[in-house]
Write an enzyme that holds these catalytic residues in place. Structure first.
Site, PDB file in Angstrom:
ATOM      1  CB  SER A 247      -0.902   0.012   1.237  1.00 41.12           C
ATOM      2  OG  SER A 247      -0.110   0.143   2.416  1.00 41.12           O
ATOM      3  CE  LYS A 248      -1.893   6.544  -2.960  1.00 45.05           C
ATOM      4  NZ  LYS A 248      -2.671   7.801  -3.058  1.00 45.05           N
ATOM      5  NE  ARG A 249      -0.015   0.012   6.021  1.00 47.72           N
ATOM      6  CZ  ARG A 249       0.591  -1.053   6.555  1.00 47.72           C
ATOM      7  NH1 ARG A 249       1.774  -0.916   7.119  1.00 47.72           N
ATOM      8  NH2 ARG A 249       0.017  -2.226   6.516  1.00 47.72           N
TER       9      ARG A 249
END
Length: 474
Positions: A247-249
């Site tokens: 994911s973006k994290r």
């Protein structure tokens, strides 16, 4: 199955993103695998933009996808296909299936289907269409709206010999009669994909394993039409360092972010993505030419790979050290305020000249730009807090002595610069570092920089003496 090849001289692969945002890093890996497989077998790599979701497909997103692919050197071999423009052809196939009895008109209303799902949910049954119009006379529906559904096989099982996952089996009773045409006559994604793959001559469908279930449903269309079945290769998704879906994290950004915001080189990103889920012995540094020579589907693992930004940065550092100085200078110049004419040329020449001094320490283009910034700082240069602590009265006395020596140097070369600084250190009975550190602080405003002799040399005599003079005036 050795890549499941039928004809090694006629391999066609495709990358088919939906243009609802940037080119995701996972999509970039899918494109790379398709490109390398086609090149390895002397085949074709094609692009298709799956833009049937008109509300979410945008021109900027399409441009971003092409930009990312171009940066990675993954251009298609033919003009891209736009799925939405082929809607009439998709509908034509649905009507052909109706004509042969492999599809049927379903007049079930949205309310009826909602009620069906609620009943199945309450009974803890799988939620799937129950085939209520499968064997009814369509005349019963009159002129009411209808969808066209595929008449899926109900007995037996469907087997896929996946080139990555191996033998995968689904019981046909688990497959429902999926919608091919909506009530407004528009084709569904599932139909469009199959028709486009067939018409484009795709022989190998290499994609994420989140599409594996789709393959069983899509095969129903392929077999009903009597078309050749592609070889499927469903590649495990990329996970974050913690094992969760990327994911973006974790860094699941667009390819443009790796270039623009993180300062990565395309060859480093390509090499890193290649090694995410595919391997060739212990080789880590793999050129595009080697990748084309070595890539096969047998080397793709069945387990998700884990994204590691530190590994990517280290790999990028390797490619920066290998890269052409003029190329890196141009990339760094692009991160600085624009200049025109001779000023731009002079800056580019200075950046090119200092690259050998910057490259050994840098892992990204951003670090290169940061390392080169001292060259172009306006006087008096800003001095950060840590550097300011080094510039006490004793240090300024040393800097005055260095300035005198440099002013008297017969020429401006690395050898004469080093001799002058070492002489000051010896005269003061100090180690070189005791002179180099305040000298670095005075000339760059920081406590870290390229080697101090490189800093002096690339600043030039006039600028060096000017900056040392500014400190003497404090």
């Amino acid at each position: 199955m050795a890549d499941g090849l039928k004809q090694t001289n006629a391999v066609v692969t495709r990358f088919a993103p939906s243009p609802t945002g940037y080119l995701h890093i996972g999509g970039a890996r899918t494109a790379l695998f398709n490109y390398l497989f086609a090149r390895h077998h002397g085949g074709k790599f094609l692009l298709r933009i799956e833009d049937t979701d008109r509300a979410r497909s945008t021109e900027p997103a399409i441009a971003a996808i092409f930009d990312g692919l171009s940066w990675l050197g993954l251009a298609g071999d033919e003009s891209p296909v736009f799925q939405f423009a082929r809607a009439a052809r998709h509908a034509e196939v649905a009507h052909a299936l109706l004509a042969t009895g492999h599809a049927y008109k379903c007049f079930a209303t949205p309310e009826e289907l909602t009620e069906l799902r609620e009943q199945q949910r309450a009974a803890r049954q799988p939620m799937r269409y129950d085939g209520r119009w499968r064997d009814r006379d369509p005349a019963e529906g009159g002129d009411k709206p209808f969808v066209v559904r595929l008449k899926a096989m109900r007995e037996g099982e469907t087997v896929i010999e996946d080139a990555v996952q191996g033998r995968v089996v689904v019981q046909n009773a688990e497959l429902d009669d999926m919608v091919l045409l909506r009530s407004d006559g528009t084709p569904t994604y599932m139909l469009a994909v199959v028709v486009d793959d067939h018409d484009m001559g795709v022989t190998h469908v290499i994609r994420g394993d989140d599409h594996l279930n789709n393959a069983f449903r899509q095969l129903g269309i392929i077999r009903a039409m009597g078309w050749a079945e592609p070889v499927y290769a469903h590649v495990p998704l990329i996970h974050g360092p913690d094992g969760a879906k990327l994911s973006k994290r974790h860094g699941a950004l667009g390819v443009d972010a790796y270039r623009d915001e993180m300062g990565m080189l395309p060859e480093a990103v390509s090499n890193y993505l290649l090694r995410l889920g595919w391997g060739h012995g212990d080789d880590e540094i793999i050129s595009r030419e080697q990748a084309i020579e070595w890539f096969d589907l047998a080397g793709v693992g069945r387990s998700p790979s884990r994204f590691d930004l530190k590994k990517l940065e280290n790999l990028n550092g390797h490619y920066i050290r290998e890269a052409d100085d003029a190329r890196l200078a141009a990339l760094v110049a692009g991160r600085m305020p624009p200049l025109e004419g001779d000023a731009a040329d002079r800056r580019l020449a200075r950046l090119t000249a200092i690259m050998p001094a910057l490259k050994p320490r840098a892992k990204t283009v951003i670090e290169l730009a940061d390392g080169a910034a001292f060259l172009f700082a306006a006087r008096p240069i800003p001095v950060d807090e840590a550097a300011a602590k080094l510039l006490d009265d004793a240090a300024r006395t040393l800097l005055g002595a260095v300035a005198d020596r440099l002013r008297a140097a017969p020429e401006w070369s690395l050898e004469t610069i080093e001799a002058a600084v070492r002489a000051v250190a010896e005269d003061a009975g100090l180690g070189l570092g005791k002179v180099a550190q305040p000298l670095r602080a005075a000339l760059t405003g920081r406590t870290t920089s390229p080697g101090i002799f490189d800093v002096l040399y690339h600043l030039g005599r006039e600028e060096t003496l000017g900056r040392l003079g500014d400190q003497a005036m404090h």
